[in-house]
Enzyme design. Structure first.
Site, short mmCIF file in Angstrom:
data_model
loop_
_atom_site.label_atom_id
_atom_site.label_comp_id
_atom_site.label_asym_id
_atom_site.label_seq_id
_atom_site.Cartn_x
_atom_site.Cartn_y
_atom_site.Cartn_z
CG ASP A 124 14.75 32.31 -43.37
OD1 ASP A 124 13.81 32.07 -44.15
OD2 ASP A 124 14.78 31.91 -42.19
CB SER A 175 17.52 28.47 -34.82
OG SER A 175 17.07 29.40 -35.79
N1 ARG Z 1 13.55 25.62 -42.71
C1 ARG Z 1 12.48 26.55 -42.70
C2 ARG Z 1 12.54 27.38 -43.95
O1 ARG Z 1 13.52 27.39 -44.60
C3 ARG Z 1 12.42 27.36 -41.44
C4 ARG Z 1 13.47 28.39 -41.29
C5 ARG Z 1 13.33 29.05 -39.97
N2 ARG Z 1 14.23 30.12 -39.80
C6 ARG Z 1 14.95 30.26 -38.70
N3 ARG Z 1 15.76 31.27 -38.68
N4 ARG Z 1 14.85 29.45 -37.67
O2 ARG Z 1 11.58 28.01 -44.30
#
Ligand code: ARG
Length: 398
Positions: A124, A175
């Protein structure tokens, strides 16, 4: 004038504490921006107020639900977007729309930077910063959790010391990221990929192993976009929401994967995306009916490329834009109706029709009415296998 930074604010622990941290570390005024992408849960007004209580000079809420559905999720549906064939890009799709509003707000308020609450280990951070770089190259990105090494424990202590109104308990071990396209759950006991998911993890879906009568739903598509459910015209957003409820009731769209992050780490992820999975199933079936074989085959390659780009944070890239032009062109005839049966964790296509269908009964039938001249196949196969025959003879000669 004091410099300003616009923080992508979720209302959770990290970004709430991030307001004070950013102020202390940079001396900038912090503007909080909460973007509603259909994450549900808390009232957006409460989130807005919390940012002010945590020290933001200004707190803004943007309702981006329809924009997210129309401009981000519909292109993903047209691309049948799945990363590594399993993950419908839930979080990856929301980052560019949030980044877009960060850039717009920063420009409007004369801020010189933006900030997000991501750690340095995930995708992210890349998505936010790459999107901001593409939209507003003059802005700098700050990541307090990553750059100031703010751990969860430190955040909790900071929140207590400063009396910040954070509801989030230290007890939640996961998370979680969610929006109208689905929900992502990671960390906690899931970090051991041998541990099976438990019912507690899920929010959008019911346990699919509980026996229930099947539901049937008919989705109408126009040029690749869903426009009605059971004959009732609805917005893209309303269709996704309705399918989240309908398919979620049957436990459709639960996904448990070990996934390759862009930063090189393999990570165990549990997702639930009932509406997304039901829509992609339906859309793929309609494409099977309406796309020529070669077009469908080439498009599947483009879909994988598109999904990789979006996963990797390159939503606002030249390649992604050009692939969108191709994908849009393929959707011209993807119109018609798909009937889905929802039951036991599956959305199964049970009917398909289209005025643009390439399915020709008189060619397909084995009964009377057959217009296919079978005698032509003999010569076709003769020529089709000629290269194989010639090379096989050579191989035999040695
Ligand atoms: N692994 C997934 C992605 O990179 C989900 C990420 C979810 N973000 C979080 N902060 N829990 O798209």
């Amino acid at each position: 004038m004091t410099e300003r930074v616009v923080l992508a604010y979720s209302g959770g622990l990290d970004t709430s504490v991030g307001i004070g941290w950013l102020k202390d570390a940079t001396g900038k005024e912090v503007v909080a921006l909460a973007v509603d992408v259909g994450q549900g849960g808390e009232d957006m007004d409460d989130i807005r107020q919390r940012a002010l209580d945590c020290g933001a000079v200004e707190s803004i809420v943007v309702d981006a639900k329809d924009e997210f559905a129309d401009d981000f999720l519909m292109p993903a549906l047209k691309a049948n977007a799945m990363y590594q064939k399993r993950y419908p890009l839930v979080s990856a799709l929301s980052r560019p729309v949030i980044a877009k509003h960060l850039a717009i707000t920063a420009k409007k308020l004369g801020a010189d930077s933006v900030a997000h609450g991501c750690t340095g280990k995930g995708n992210d951070q890349v998505r936010f910063e790459a999107a901001v770089a593409a939209l507003a190259p003059e802005l700098t990105s700050i990541a307090p959790v990553r750059d100031l090494a703010l751990t969860r424990d430190k955040a909790i202590i900071y929140a207590e010391q400063h009396n910040l109104p954070i509801r989030q308990s230290a007890a939640n071990p996961y998370s979680i990221d969610k929006n109208v396209w689905g929900r992502a759950v990671e960390t906690g006991f899931l970090e051991d990929p041998w541990n099976a998911p438990i019912e507690d993890l899920y929010e959008y879906t019911q346990d699919p192993s509980i026996p229930r009568d099947a539901d049937e739903v008919i989705i109408t598509f126009a040029s690749g976009i869903p426009v009605a459910i059971d004959g009732v015209q609805l917005s893209a957003l309303a269709i996704i929401e309705e399918l989240n409820a309908l398919a979620g009731k049957h436990g459709v769209g639960r996904i448990d994967v070990v996934e390759d992050r862009l930063v090189g780490i393999k990570s165990r992820e549990v997702y639930e995306a009932p509406g997304a999975i039901a829509l992609i199933e339906a859309h793929e079936a309609l494409e099977a009916l309406t796309l020529e074989r070669d077009l469908g085959r080439f498009k599947r390659g483009v879909e994988a490329e598109w999904s990789n780009l979006v996963y990797d944070g390159l939503w606002f890239s030249g390649l992604k834009r050009s692939l969108d032009v191709f994908i849009d062109d393929t959707q011209k005839y993807v119109s018609g109706e798909i009937r889905l049966k929802l039951q036991g964790g599956r959305a199964t296509v049970t009917g398909q029709k289209s005025e643009q269908s390439l399915y020709d009964f008189s060619l397909a039938t084995y009964d009377t009415g057959d217009t296919f001249d079978q005698s032509l196949s003999k010569g076709f196969i003769e020529i089709w296998s000629l290269p194989s025959k010639i090379s096989a003879r050579r191989d035999l000669r040695g």
